[in-house]
Structure formats: structure tokens, C-alpha cells
Design an enzyme around this catalytic site. Structure first.
Site, mmCIF file in Angstrom:
data_model
loop_
_atom_site.group_PDB
_atom_site.id
_atom_site.type_symbol
_atom_site.label_atom_id
_atom_site.label_comp_id
_atom_site.label_asym_id
_atom_site.label_seq_id
_atom_site.Cartn_x
_atom_site.Cartn_y
_atom_site.Cartn_z
ATOM 1 N N HIS A 56 52.484 67.453 60.910
ATOM 2 C CA HIS A 56 52.035 68.913 60.411
ATOM 3 C C HIS A 56 53.312 69.813 60.727
ATOM 4 C CE1 HIS A 56 49.721 72.166 59.325
ATOM 5 N NE2 HIS A 56 49.748 72.661 60.383
ATOM 6 N N CYS B 12 51.848 71.916 53.971
ATOM 7 C CA CYS B 12 52.218 72.509 55.204
ATOM 8 C C CYS B 12 53.667 72.614 55.030
ATOM 9 C CB CYS B 12 51.793 72.148 56.565
ATOM 10 S SG CYS B 12 52.398 70.379 56.726
ATOM 11 N N ASN C 96 51.074 79.319 62.200
ATOM 12 C CA ASN C 96 50.291 78.202 61.548
ATOM 13 C C ASN C 96 49.991 78.881 60.353
ATOM 14 O OD1 ASN C 96 49.360 75.707 60.881
ATOM 15 N ND2 ASN C 96 48.064 75.446 62.557
ATOM 16 N N GLN D 220 46.892 77.600 53.831
ATOM 17 C CA GLN D 220 47.180 76.516 53.034
ATOM 18 C C GLN D 220 46.010 75.792 52.362
ATOM 19 O OE1 GLN D 220 49.009 73.783 56.261
ATOM 20 N NE2 GLN D 220 48.067 72.195 55.093
#
Length: 348
Positions: free
Chosen positions: A295, A162, A316, A156
Site C-alpha cells: 500500500h 493508492c 492515507n 480512493q
């Protein structure tokens, strides 16, 4: 007799001397390499050498010497923190000098997170479709990567979207499960176009509003058709490639319910990632992080380590050099890092 010959032959004495020097040099080199340069008191110059090496490895540059000096101080503080944490020997995870090693914890949180948890909107599908699912012995370990339902690790960058990456990863997984085809979908479309409700581009947002946009828009397109640029732009009109009918929330703070959902599809989850920036490997435990979720990641499985510790497998979007190739294992069953507080998944 042999010792007399050696002692009286200058060529042999010279050869032995050179061999001794080479051996000592190799030994010194080995000790220096093996020694952890993060050891407190190692020396300012050695730390500067390490900082320069780290900069080269990660392509890091600074605008001027003042900025470099400031970042060096942060780097030293992070090196010391890593050393003390790892040297304690009482943790199931280790920290390391990744690409975030010259920024502070607060800077990291401000730049690389972006989930803003809110209540679900009125259009979500009622109920929880996995409510009556009981996990069998065959479901004690799940990894959707092994089933071909997870695209590669993305990045990102310094854009707090996110929420878009988490939502897309969940939809990519669902699409593969239902169609047998894995497609990389467009986070940029959500970043540019999902602007109603609580989504504010790089300034943060929520997965549920992203899901709702996709429902209202009639689908989402591919990454190739609408590539990521790391900044919000004008919404483009594109042909949808994948559709969903809606989304559902996982019952809050119920990790058994979350496991039932993850056993059937990848799930978008919120976590407190404030202490993730130096994570390298192992199982992040509850004592290593807070519970104020900020997040969004994607739960793509779960398992049990050799010592019996249960963990979540999280995808992630900070690139492959962070964590375990871009992934993290997070302790399961204790609400670690706020996981389970707000989770949701798309419905085909």
C-alpha cells in the site's frame, strides 16, 4: 416526625417510588451504554442490534439476506478481534469498528491497497538531495499540515490506485512549499493516463511511474479540472497546472534518510497495510503488522509521543472515518510495517 409524614402520605410514597424507578432506569441504561458489547458472550441478539446500528451509521446495505448473514459473521469475528486486542492492554494503539468492519483482512487487502513495488526506472534523477542533511533539535517534530502543505483527506474507494494518491499528495506538498499555493491535484489523470510501465489503473501501480508520466506529460492538472471517479477511464487531454522535473528514491531501509527527506517535503512511501483496516488511533507498532509492502501512503511528518515512542505521521486515502481522521501514526526507527523499503519524492 418526617418519616411518619412520608409513611402516611400516599402521594409522597408514589413520588418516591417513581423517583426510584427513574433512577434505576437511568442506571441500567448507563451500564448498558458503558458496557462493551464486543465482550464475548454478550449475546447474538445484542450483536445483531449492534450490526444494524453499524450498517445505519455507514450506509451499508446487502444484496440479500444470505449476504447479510455472511457479513454478520465477519462482523462478529472482527468485533471479537477488536475486543481481545484492546483488552490486552499492552499496545500503543487501539482498534475500532470503522467502515471496514464487515470484511475480512484478506478482502480488505485485495480491495483497498494496490502498491506493487518495483525497481526505479532509468529516468529518475541520480543521487539523494538530502544526503548531507543533519536533523537539528528544531527538526525533532515535523507536521506539514501545520505549514499548509497538505490537502484534505481523500478516498480512493474500492480502486487499487493508492499509488496515484500517494504521488499526488507528495506533489501537492512540494508545490505548496515552492510556490506558497496549495492546490488539490488530479489522481484521476494518473489513473487514466499513467499506463506505461507498471501502472495498471485500479489493479495497482507505483509512484515512480506516476512521477515519470508527469515529467513526460509536462505536468498534472487539478482535481477540479479532472475529478476522481473511482474507476479507470479514457485519458483526457487537459492543461497542466503543476510541473516537476523528476523524482528521487530515498535510500532503502534507512529511516534517518527518510526523516531527512520528510523534514523538507512530504514523501511517498510504501507500507504493509494488511493489518490496518481496523486501526482507530494511537501508534501502530511493528508487532501489529507485516513487512510485505502492498500500500502507498504519504509521510507528512514525524514526532515523539509522551512516552518517548517515535512515530511517522502518515496521510492515507480511505476517508476521514478511518484512523485518526484519515491519518495514522506509525512507529518510527524499527522498520514498522516495512516503511522505508521503498520511498520516493518529486523534485521541482
Amino acid at each position: 416526625m418526617a418519616s411518619l409524614l412520608i409513611g402516611s402520605n400516599p402521594l409522597i410514597r408514589m413520588a418516591l417510588l417513581l423517583l426510584t424507578i427513574v433512577t434505576m432506569t437511568e442506571r441500567i441504561s448507563f451500564v448498558v451504554e458503558a458496557r462493551d458489547l464486543s465482550t464475548p458472550g454478550y449475546g447474538e441478539e445484542a450483536m445483531k442490534v449492534r450490526h444494524e446500528k453499524w450498517m445505519a451509521e455507514h450506509g451499508r446495505t446487502y444484496k440479500d439476506e444470505a449476504e447479510k448473514a455472511r457479513r454478520f459473521e465477519v462482523f462478529k469475528a472482527n468485533v471479537d478481534f477488536i475486543h481481545r486486542s484492546n483488552a490486552a492492554g499492552d499496545k500503543k494503539y487501539t482498534l475500532g469498528l470503522n467502515k471496514f468492519a464487515d470484511i475480512t483482512r484478506d478482502e480488505f487487502t485485495a480491495m483497498y491497497t494496490g502498491f506493487k513495488p518495483v525497481q526505479a526506472g532509468p529516468k529518475k534523477l541520480l543521487g539523494f538531495k538530502y544526503e548531507n542533511i543533519t536533523l537539528s533539535d528544531d527538526n525533532q517534530e515535523v507536521d506539514w499540515r501545520q505549514k499548509g502543505a497538505v490537502t484534505g483527506i481523500k478516498n480512493q474507494g474500492q480502486c487499487g490506485c493508492c499509488w496515484a494518491f500517494s504521488a499526488v499528495a507528495a506533489i501537492e506538498g512540494l508545490y505548496q512549499i515552492t510556490s506558497g499555493q496549495l492546490a488539490s491535484l488530479s489522481e484521476q489523470q494518473l489513473l487514466d493516463c499513467s499506463t506505461n510501465g507498471n501502472n495498471n489503473g485500479c489493479s495497482g501501480g507505483v509512484m515512480n511511474d506516476a512521477f515519470q508520466y508527469i515529467v513526460d506529460n509536462g505536468g498534472i492538472t487539478t482535481e477540479e479540472a479532472y475529478p476522481y471517479t473511482e474507476q479507470q477511464g479514457m485519458c483526457q487531454s487537459v492543461q497542466p497546472a503543476v510541473t516537476i522535473s523528476g523524482y528521487q528514491n530515498v535510500p532503502a531501509e534507512d529511516e534517518n534518510a527518510l526523516a531527512a527527506a520528510v523534514a523538507n517535503q512530504p514523501v511517498s512511501v510504501g507500507v504493509d497495510a494488511s493489518d490496518f483496516h481496523l486501526y482507530q488511533q494511537g501508534i501502530m507498532t511493528a508487532d501489529g503488522c507485516g513487512e510485505n509492502i502492498n500500500h502507498a501512503v504519504t509521510a507528512i511528518g514525524y514526532g515523539r509521543a509522551d512516552d518517548g515512542t517515535q512515530y511517522w505521521l502518515l496521510k492515507n486515502q480511505w476517508g476521514e472515518t478511518w484512523g485518526e481522521g484519515g491519518y495514522m501514526r506509525l512507529q518510527r526507527g524499527v522498520g514498522a510495517c516495512g516503511i522505508g523499503k521503498q520511498s520516493s519524492y518529486p523534485v521541482a
